[in-house]
Design a protein around this motif. Sequence first.
Motif, mmCIF file in Angstrom:
data_model
loop_
_atom_site.group_PDB
_atom_site.id
_atom_site.type_symbol
_atom_site.label_atom_id
_atom_site.label_comp_id
_atom_site.label_asym_id
_atom_site.label_seq_id
_atom_site.Cartn_x
_atom_site.Cartn_y
_atom_site.Cartn_z
ATOM 1 N N UNK A 34 35.067 48.991 43.603
ATOM 2 C CA UNK A 34 36.487 48.682 43.735
ATOM 3 C C UNK A 34 36.627 47.177 43.920
ATOM 4 N N UNK A 35 37.410 46.545 43.061
ATOM 5 C CA UNK A 35 37.557 45.094 43.139
ATOM 6 C C UNK A 35 38.406 44.693 44.338
ATOM 7 N N UNK A 36 38.115 43.505 44.851
ATOM 8 C CA UNK A 36 38.919 42.912 45.921
ATOM 9 C C UNK A 36 39.606 41.648 45.418
ATOM 10 N N UNK B 144 29.495 40.181 43.511
ATOM 11 C CA UNK B 144 30.312 39.277 42.697
ATOM 12 C C UNK B 144 29.603 39.093 41.366
ATOM 13 N N UNK B 145 30.363 39.166 40.292
ATOM 14 C CA UNK B 145 29.755 39.004 38.968
ATOM 15 C C UNK B 145 30.759 38.393 38.002
ATOM 16 N N UNK B 146 30.228 37.876 36.907
ATOM 17 C CA UNK B 146 31.067 37.337 35.838
ATOM 18 C C UNK B 146 31.112 38.342 34.701
ATOM 19 N N UNK B 147 32.220 38.356 33.996
ATOM 20 C CA UNK B 147 32.385 39.279 32.870
ATOM 21 C C UNK B 147 33.178 38.593 31.765
ATOM 22 N N UNK C 232 34.949 40.062 42.343
ATOM 23 C CA UNK C 232 34.299 40.353 43.624
ATOM 24 C C UNK C 232 34.859 41.671 44.145
ATOM 25 N N UNK C 233 33.989 42.456 44.759
ATOM 26 C CA UNK C 233 34.466 43.723 45.302
ATOM 27 C C UNK C 233 33.367 44.473 46.012
ATOM 28 N N UNK D 166 43.016 44.074 38.800
ATOM 29 C CA UNK D 166 42.184 44.901 39.671
ATOM 30 C C UNK D 166 41.454 45.939 38.820
ATOM 31 N N UNK D 167 40.361 46.449 39.373
ATOM 32 C CA UNK D 167 39.566 47.445 38.643
ATOM 33 C C UNK D 167 38.914 48.397 39.641
#
Length: 192
Positions: free
Chosen positions: A109-111, A136-139, A123-124, A73-74
């Motif tokens: 805030x991530x979900x 939603x993004x890629x990292x 996603x968050x 989580x982030x």
Amino acid sequence: MRPQLIWTVLWTISSLLFVPTLAGAQHQAVLSSNQAQSTITYVLKHPFHTVRGVSRQITSEVNFDNDRRVITSVQVTAPVKSFDSGNKTRDKDMLKVTEAATYPEVKFTSARITGNSAHITVSGQLSFHGVVQEVTFRATQQSKNNNMIVEGSFPISLEAYKVKRPSIFRMAVEDEVIIHFHMVYSLAQKES
């Protein structure tokens, strides 16, 4: 039953109930971002030029699974007034259109986070200008010099966040703004 026996039974039951929770939690670490090395940059395009604003005043924490070496989580927060485009007049105008006095922070805030130790999909909820939108993004995630570095980017729509697009020479900036992030977290922090 004797009082001593009752306390022994209760202590044993409570110990058994809490062992799985503690065992699962001991491999999670809470990592805080390094403000001196972390940045969030917005890229705003206009027909005549491209504007980049950078914030280095980021507060972020991630929960990190030490066994799987992944973020679970982030949470990230940055003050709107902290973004510097290199032009004070332009930054002052951006504070007006984003109503920074009323909505002083951008917060994510991530979900849900999926992926492996190198590539993750996050996603968050992104809160900006009083509007909350799901993104939603890629990292990418890599370990280097006892740090974890997380990088990526994603687009947002100014209109979706109810921000009036600024105009220069009667020409509005593009609706899409690209958000780039370079986050550095120390892996030397204590486990929770």
